[in-house]
Design a protein around this motif. Structure first.
Motif, PDB file in Angstrom:
ATOM      1  N   LEU A 302     101.000  23.648  67.663  1.00  0.00           N
ATOM      2  CA  LEU A 302      99.647  23.443  68.171  1.00  0.00           C
ATOM      3  C   LEU A 302      99.069  24.714  68.766  1.00  0.00           C
ATOM      4  CD1 LEU A 302     100.095  19.900  69.718  1.00  0.00           C
ATOM      5  CD2 LEU A 302      98.935  20.494  67.591  1.00  0.00           C
ATOM      6  N   THR A 303      99.908  25.525  69.368  1.00  0.00           N
ATOM      7  CA  THR A 303      99.445  26.825  69.866  1.00  0.00           C
ATOM      8  C   THR A 303      98.984  27.694  68.708  1.00  0.00           C
ATOM      9  OG1 THR A 303     100.941  26.715  71.772  1.00  0.00           O
ATOM     10  CG2 THR A 303     100.114  28.885  71.148  1.00  0.00           C
ATOM     11  N   ALA A 304      99.709  27.644  67.589  1.00  0.00           N
ATOM     12  CA  ALA A 304      99.316  28.394  66.397  1.00  0.00           C
ATOM     13  C   ALA A 304      98.002  27.863  65.822  1.00  0.00           C
ATOM     14  CB  ALA A 304     100.423  28.323  65.352  1.00  0.00           C
ATOM     15  N   LEU A 305      97.832  26.546  65.800  1.00  0.00           N
ATOM     16  CA  LEU A 305      96.583  25.968  65.317  1.00  0.00           C
ATOM     17  C   LEU A 305      95.415  26.367  66.217  1.00  0.00           C
ATOM     18  CD1 LEU A 305      97.801  22.388  64.310  1.00  0.00           C
ATOM     19  CD2 LEU A 305      96.871  24.112  62.751  1.00  0.00           C
ATOM     20  N   ARG A 306      95.645  26.352  67.500  1.00  0.00           N
ATOM     21  CA  ARG A 306      94.595  26.765  68.441  1.00  0.00           C
ATOM     22  C   ARG A 306      94.168  28.203  68.176  1.00  0.00           C
ATOM     23  NH1 ARG A 306      96.079  26.671  74.711  1.00  0.00           N
ATOM     24  NH2 ARG A 306      97.107  28.607  74.089  1.00  0.00           N
ATOM     25  N   ALA A 307      95.126  29.053  67.867  1.00  0.00           N
ATOM     26  CA  ALA A 307      94.821  30.462  67.582  1.00  0.00           C
ATOM     27  C   ALA A 307      94.008  30.618  66.301  1.00  0.00           C
ATOM     28  CB  ALA A 307      96.116  31.266  67.481  1.00  0.00           C
ATOM     29  N   LEU A 308      94.081  29.630  65.412  1.00  0.00           N
ATOM     30  CA  LEU A 308      93.318  29.664  64.165  1.00  0.00           C
ATOM     31  C   LEU A 308      91.899  29.127  64.344  1.00  0.00           C
ATOM     32  CD1 LEU A 308      96.044  28.447  61.630  1.00  0.00           C
ATOM     33  CD2 LEU A 308      95.281  30.796  62.054  1.00  0.00           C
ATOM     34  N   GLY A 309      91.560  28.725  65.557  1.00  0.00           N
ATOM     35  CA  GLY A 309      90.215  28.241  65.827  1.00  0.00           C
ATOM     36  C   GLY A 309      90.077  26.739  65.881  1.00  0.00           C
ATOM     37  N   VAL A 310      91.196  26.029  65.967  1.00  0.00           N
ATOM     38  CA  VAL A 310      91.141  24.566  66.047  1.00  0.00           C
ATOM     39  C   VAL A 310      90.780  24.154  67.468  1.00  0.00           C
ATOM     40  CG1 VAL A 310      92.473  22.444  65.825  1.00  0.00           C
ATOM     41  CG2 VAL A 310      92.798  24.297  64.167  1.00  0.00           C
ATOM     42  N   ASP A 311      89.748  23.337  67.595  1.00  0.00           N
ATOM     43  CA  ASP A 311      89.253  22.907  68.905  1.00  0.00           C
ATOM     44  C   ASP A 311      89.881  21.595  69.374  1.00  0.00           C
ATOM     45  OD1 ASP A 311      87.135  24.981  69.235  1.00  0.00           O
ATOM     46  OD2 ASP A 311      86.343  24.019  67.431  1.00  0.00           O
ATOM     47  N   GLN A 312      90.309  20.775  68.420  1.00  0.00           N
ATOM     48  CA  GLN A 312      90.913  19.487  68.774  1.00  0.00           C
ATOM     49  C   GLN A 312      92.043  19.158  67.808  1.00  0.00           C
ATOM     50  OE1 GLN A 312      89.918  14.673  68.764  1.00  0.00           O
ATOM     51  NE2 GLN A 312      88.226  16.089  69.088  1.00  0.00           N
ATOM     52  N   PHE A 313      93.131  18.620  68.356  1.00  0.00           N
ATOM     53  CA  PHE A 313      94.169  18.033  67.526  1.00  0.00           C
ATOM     54  C   PHE A 313      94.144  16.537  67.764  1.00  0.00           C
ATOM     55  CE2 PHE A 313      98.661  16.639  66.850  1.00  0.00           C
ATOM     56  CZ  PHE A 313      98.647  16.790  65.466  1.00  0.00           C
ATOM     57  N   ALA A 314      93.927  15.774  66.679  1.00  0.00           N
ATOM     58  CA  ALA A 314      93.866  14.318  66.763  1.00  0.00           C
ATOM     59  C   ALA A 314      95.151  13.743  66.183  1.00  0.00           C
ATOM     60  CB  ALA A 314      92.644  13.794  66.013  1.00  0.00           C
TER      61      ALA A 314
END
Length: 347
Positions: A302-314
């Motif tokens: 999730l930290t990696a996804l956040r770094a890619l510009g993801v604002d929300q994980f559902a």
């Protein structure tokens, strides 16, 4: 990063409400449900109970479509909830898969989605919309009403449209490579269309299963609980392959190759653990598309996804550890990765 919980509206509705209440207590900010009138109960009825029993949770469809309801009806349902509980809804929309196919109809075109998004957003936000030559506006809507519309997309034309027109982009998989590529496409389309790319909220939605350790037995069970998701994604990918071809270059091979062994799909098992039509989904796809393993692996991905510009994980929470997943995210994952995590600022 914000967090959302995604459920099917299986009866009893009281359990859906209970899980959403639990999610809010654990720091989740969004509560999403499927919208397929034949397979599950009517979500808007249940949303009223979720909103009445929570304080800040926002609710929305993941996803509705332009054909199940007339557009003014969809807009009115969202706007009524917002009038009752404050601006706490999001209209997630797509072409329509299970909702239309189980009723013997085909998913809609992108042009139809574009028209629907404009009408639903305008009416739900207090504006005027054109319904085939008739201009309408809700006379009862209050000033300050808002209804963001987020679009689900995989294919190149849909990704471009999401960047150009939608308030948010819903990507139903958590693969890092594909997320990076698709988010970039959406952001570039937004910029090319004269928009600020940061105005398009990016929501990645995928199953999450927290294991006690990374033993082969624990991971095997988690994969089996989440394998259905590869089949659901594969159903959308099959449409892309039919449209563009398996090796056209329009759709990444990382997304299309694994469906070669796909035989068919029975919507009676749609989105459910143990779906017999998903045996073709290999472990590597489950690992890439979902988030499984010990808490540390969830935080890492999730930290990696956040770094890619993801604002929300559902979190798709359709498996045998619903409460445990919500609680593990609330106690350890959200504090580490969420909006209030170190180095982050709450909006």
């Amino acid at each position: 990063m914000d967090f959302g919980l995604v459920l099917q509206t299986d009866p009893p509705a009281s359990r859906v409400v209970s899980l959403m209440k639990r999610a809010e207590r654990n720091g989740f900010r969004y509560g999403w449900t499927f919208d397929s009138a034949v397979l599950w109960q009517e979500p808007f009825v249940i949303y009223s109970q979720i909103l009445a029993n929570t304080r800040r949770l926002k609710v929305g469809t993941m996803v509705t479509n332009p054909g199940t309801r007339a557009w003014e009806v969809t807009a009115s349902a969202f706007a009524t909830l917002n009038d009752m509980f404050g601006n706490r809804t999001v209209c997630g929309i797509g072409r329509g898969d299970s909702a239309l196919r189980v009723a013997g109809r085909k998913p809609h075109t992108l042009a139809r989605i574009s028209e629907a998004m404009k009408v639903i957003r305008a009416l739900g936000s207090g504006g005027e919309a054109d319904l085939g030559g008739t201009r309408i506006r809700f006379p009862w809507i209050k000033e300050g009403a808002e209804l963001p519309v987020w679009m689900a997309a995989y294919g190149p034309k849909a990704l471009k449209m999401a960047g150009e027109e939608a308030d948010g982009f819903i990507l139903q998989l958590a693969d890092l490579y594909l997320t990076e590529s698709m988010v970039r496409t959406v952001r570039e389309a937004a910029a090319a269309g004269g928009r600020d790319p940061s105005e398009v909220t990016v929501c990645v939605a995928a199953p999450a299963y927290v294991t006690a350790d990374d033993s082969p037995e624990a991971l095997a069970h988690a994969r089996d609980q989440c394998r259905w998701f590869g089949g659901m994604v594969g159903n959308h990918v099959a449409d892309l392959v039919a449209r563009y071809g398996a090796h056209s270059g329009e759709v990444p091979g990382e997304l299309t190759d694994y469906i070669a062994a796909r035989q068919g799909y029975d919507y009676a098992h749609h989105g459910r653990t143990g779906n017999p039509d998903t045996a073709f989904v290999p472990d590597r796809i489950v690992d890439r598309f979902c988030v499984i393993g010990p808490v540390e692996k969830h935080i890492e991905k999730l930290t990696a996804l956040r770094a890619l510009g993801v604002d929300q994980f559902a979190v798709y929470d359709m498996h045998d550890a619903q409460e445990a997943t919500i609680d593990a995210y609330g106690s350890r994952v959200i504090p580490a990765v969420g909006a209030g995590a170190p180095g982050r600022t709450d909006p």
